[in-house]
Design a protein around this motif. Sequence first.
Motif, PDB file in Angstrom:
ATOM      1  N   THR A   1     -16.871  51.419  13.778  1.00 23.47           N
ATOM      2  CA  THR A   1     -17.900  50.671  14.489  1.00 23.47           C
ATOM      3  C   THR A   1     -17.446  49.234  14.695  1.00 23.47           C
ATOM      4  OG1 THR A   1     -19.629  52.065  13.560  1.00 23.47           O
ATOM      5  CG2 THR A   1     -20.311  49.917  14.419  1.00 23.47           C
ATOM      6  N   PHE A   2     -17.445  48.810  15.940  1.00 27.51           N
ATOM      7  CA  PHE A   2     -17.188  47.421  16.306  1.00 27.51           C
ATOM      8  C   PHE A   2     -18.559  46.797  16.501  1.00 27.51           C
ATOM      9  CE2 PHE A   2     -13.176  49.268  16.879  1.00 27.51           C
ATOM     10  CZ  PHE A   2     -12.217  48.289  17.061  1.00 27.51           C
ATOM     11  N   ALA A   3     -18.916  45.838  15.621  1.00 26.29           N
ATOM     12  CA  ALA A   3     -20.261  45.277  15.605  1.00 26.29           C
ATOM     13  C   ALA A   3     -20.195  43.854  15.083  1.00 26.29           C
ATOM     14  CB  ALA A   3     -21.158  46.133  14.694  1.00 26.29           C
ATOM     15  N   PRO A   4     -21.268  43.078  15.273  1.00 31.26           N
ATOM     16  CA  PRO A   4     -21.290  41.734  14.686  1.00 31.26           C
ATOM     17  C   PRO A   4     -21.016  41.806  13.179  1.00 31.26           C
ATOM     18  CG  PRO A   4     -23.103  41.994  16.218  1.00 31.26           C
ATOM     19  CD  PRO A   4     -22.477  43.356  16.055  1.00 31.26           C
ATOM     20  N   MET A   5     -20.211  40.908  12.675  1.00 30.52           N
ATOM     21  CA  MET A   5     -19.819  40.812  11.265  1.00 30.52           C
ATOM     22  C   MET A   5     -18.959  41.998  10.813  1.00 30.52           C
ATOM     23  SD  MET A   5     -20.975  37.892  10.778  1.00 30.52           S
ATOM     24  CE  MET A   5     -20.623  37.610   9.068  1.00 30.52           C
ATOM     25  N   ALA A   6     -18.264  42.643  11.750  1.00 33.91           N
ATOM     26  CA  ALA A   6     -17.355  43.752  11.452  1.00 33.91           C
ATOM     27  C   ALA A   6     -16.186  43.642  12.436  1.00 33.91           C
ATOM     28  CB  ALA A   6     -18.097  45.084  11.613  1.00 33.91           C
ATOM     29  N   TYR A   7     -15.517  44.753  12.713  1.00 32.58           N
ATOM     30  CA  TYR A   7     -14.521  44.732  13.785  1.00 32.58           C
ATOM     31  C   TYR A   7     -15.210  44.349  15.092  1.00 32.58           C
ATOM     32  CZ  TYR A   7     -10.962  47.231  11.059  1.00 32.58           C
ATOM     33  OH  TYR A   7     -10.030  47.596  10.121  1.00 32.58           O
ATOM     34  N   HIS A   8     -14.499  43.655  15.970  1.00 27.75           N
ATOM     35  CA  HIS A   8     -15.005  43.318  17.295  1.00 27.75           C
ATOM     36  C   HIS A   8     -13.841  42.903  18.181  1.00 27.75           C
ATOM     37  CE1 HIS A   8     -15.041  39.573  14.935  1.00 27.75           C
ATOM     38  NE2 HIS A   8     -14.776  38.952  16.082  1.00 27.75           N
TER      39      HIS A   8
ATOM     40  N   GLY B   1      -8.532  35.583  29.831  1.00 32.51           N
ATOM     41  CA  GLY B   1      -7.089  35.418  29.810  1.00 32.51           C
ATOM     42  C   GLY B   1      -6.448  36.127  28.637  1.00 32.51           C
ATOM     43  N   GLU B   2      -7.230  36.321  27.568  1.00 31.04           N
ATOM     44  CA  GLU B   2      -6.721  36.977  26.370  1.00 31.04           C
ATOM     45  C   GLU B   2      -7.852  37.733  25.689  1.00 31.04           C
ATOM     46  OE1 GLU B   2      -4.253  35.870  22.289  1.00 31.04           O
ATOM     47  OE2 GLU B   2      -4.930  34.253  23.587  1.00 31.04           O
ATOM     48  N   ALA B   3      -7.510  38.892  25.130  1.00 28.99           N
ATOM     49  CA  ALA B   3      -8.466  39.678  24.352  1.00 28.99           C
ATOM     50  C   ALA B   3      -7.788  40.056  23.043  1.00 28.99           C
ATOM     51  CB  ALA B   3      -8.898  40.920  25.112  1.00 28.99           C
ATOM     52  N   GLN B   4      -8.492  39.872  21.933  1.00 26.96           N
ATOM     53  CA  GLN B   4      -7.922  40.152  20.621  1.00 26.96           C
ATOM     54  C   GLN B   4      -8.845  41.049  19.806  1.00 26.96           C
ATOM     55  OE1 GLN B   4      -7.384  36.373  18.661  1.00 26.96           O
ATOM     56  NE2 GLN B   4      -5.703  35.754  20.012  1.00 26.96           N
ATOM     57  N   LEU B   5      -8.239  41.862  18.957  1.00 30.85           N
ATOM     58  CA  LEU B   5      -8.983  42.649  17.980  1.00 30.85           C
ATOM     59  C   LEU B   5      -9.191  41.757  16.761  1.00 30.85           C
ATOM     60  CD1 LEU B   5      -6.908  45.944  18.274  1.00 30.85           C
ATOM     61  CD2 LEU B   5      -9.161  45.478  19.266  1.00 30.85           C
ATOM     62  N   HIS B   6     -10.432  41.687  16.292  1.00 32.10           N
ATOM     63  CA  HIS B   6     -10.770  40.847  15.141  1.00 32.10           C
ATOM     64  C   HIS B   6     -11.575  41.653  14.130  1.00 32.10           C
ATOM     65  CE1 HIS B   6     -10.429  36.464  16.805  1.00 32.10           C
ATOM     66  NE2 HIS B   6      -9.460  37.227  17.258  1.00 32.10           N
ATOM     67  N   GLU B   7     -11.618  41.123  12.917  1.00 30.00           N
ATOM     68  CA  GLU B   7     -12.499  41.656  11.883  1.00 30.00           C
ATOM     69  C   GLU B   7     -13.042  40.502  11.062  1.00 30.00           C
ATOM     70  OE1 GLU B   7     -10.695  44.052   8.816  1.00 30.00           O
ATOM     71  OE2 GLU B   7      -8.986  42.711   8.646  1.00 30.00           O
ATOM     72  N   HIS B   8     -14.166  40.743  10.421  1.00 33.11           N
ATOM     73  CA  HIS B   8     -14.716  39.778   9.475  1.00 33.11           C
ATOM     74  C   HIS B   8     -14.346  40.242   8.073  1.00 33.11           C
ATOM     75  CE1 HIS B   8     -17.307  38.148  12.694  1.00 33.11           C
ATOM     76  NE2 HIS B   8     -17.268  37.066  11.953  1.00 33.11           N
ATOM     77  N   VAL B   9     -13.899  39.322   7.247  1.00 26.16           N
ATOM     78  CA  VAL B   9     -13.551  39.626   5.858  1.00 26.16           C
ATOM     79  C   VAL B   9     -14.119  38.546   4.953  1.00 26.16           C
ATOM     80  CG1 VAL B   9     -11.446  40.912   6.401  1.00 26.16           C
ATOM     81  CG2 VAL B   9     -11.320  38.447   6.068  1.00 26.16           C
ATOM     82  N   MET B  10     -14.419  38.941   3.725  1.00 28.54           N
ATOM     83  CA  MET B  10     -14.925  37.990   2.732  1.00 28.54           C
ATOM     84  C   MET B  10     -13.730  37.392   1.994  1.00 28.54           C
ATOM     85  SD  MET B  10     -17.713  36.655   1.551  1.00 28.54           S
ATOM     86  CE  MET B  10     -19.109  37.699   1.765  1.00 28.54           C
ATOM     87  N   GLN B  11     -13.592  36.058   2.029  1.00 33.17           N
ATOM     88  CA  GLN B  11     -12.528  35.351   1.320  1.00 33.17           C
ATOM     89  C   GLN B  11     -13.140  34.177   0.576  1.00 33.17           C
ATOM     90  OE1 GLN B  11      -9.648  34.203   4.280  1.00 33.17           O
ATOM     91  NE2 GLN B  11      -8.729  36.229   4.364  1.00 33.17           N
ATOM     92  N   ASN B  12     -12.979  34.164  -0.734  1.00 34.25           N
ATOM     93  CA  ASN B  12     -13.497  33.068  -1.566  1.00 34.25           C
ATOM     94  C   ASN B  12     -14.974  32.820  -1.301  1.00 34.25           C
ATOM     95  OD1 ASN B  12     -10.904  32.694  -2.615  1.00 34.25           O
ATOM     96  ND2 ASN B  12     -10.372  31.310  -0.929  1.00 34.25           N
TER      97      ASN B  12
END
Length: 159
Positions: free
Chosen positions: A101-108, A70-81
């Motif tokens: 590169t869209f990969a686990p623990m990066a953009y996906h 129903g929905e698709a989003q662009l995400h990224e992993h970032v280090m916070q605190n």
Amino acid sequence: MLNKLIVLAALLLPACFANAHEYKVGELEIAHPWSQELPPNAPTVAAYFVIHNSGKTADRLLSVDSPISGEAQLHEHVMQNDMMKMQHVPSVEIPAGGNVTFAPMAYHVMLLELKDRSLLSEGKHFPLTMHFEKAGDVTVEVAVQKKPPQDTQMHVHTQ
């Protein structure tokens, strides 16, 4: 003669599938779209790939969609605190002459509100349409597998 044709077709079939995971739109090449096999009760699934921009100007991935969600989003992993967190991003820049590169623990790509879970088991495929600012739209077939792809070479399949 028919047996020879069947044997020839059987030998050529893997070559056809080998190039089925690379796509081209404008100056952009999208390689190895894949997703991990979905656990039975998982509410979401992620899709991964590599985008190479062979052009002299940057482009931008604006959004994605798929009929399986129903929905698709662009995400990224970032280090916070000192914690790794996932966050939604409005778009992703694809630099001129560069790769993203869209990969686990990066953009996906995060697929939410899943509609068709039958396509999320190993060996299946599902469509994902990417909308780029300059290059336009391209639909890729995402391969569902247990492990990330081993072959990271960039081969181009024109849509």
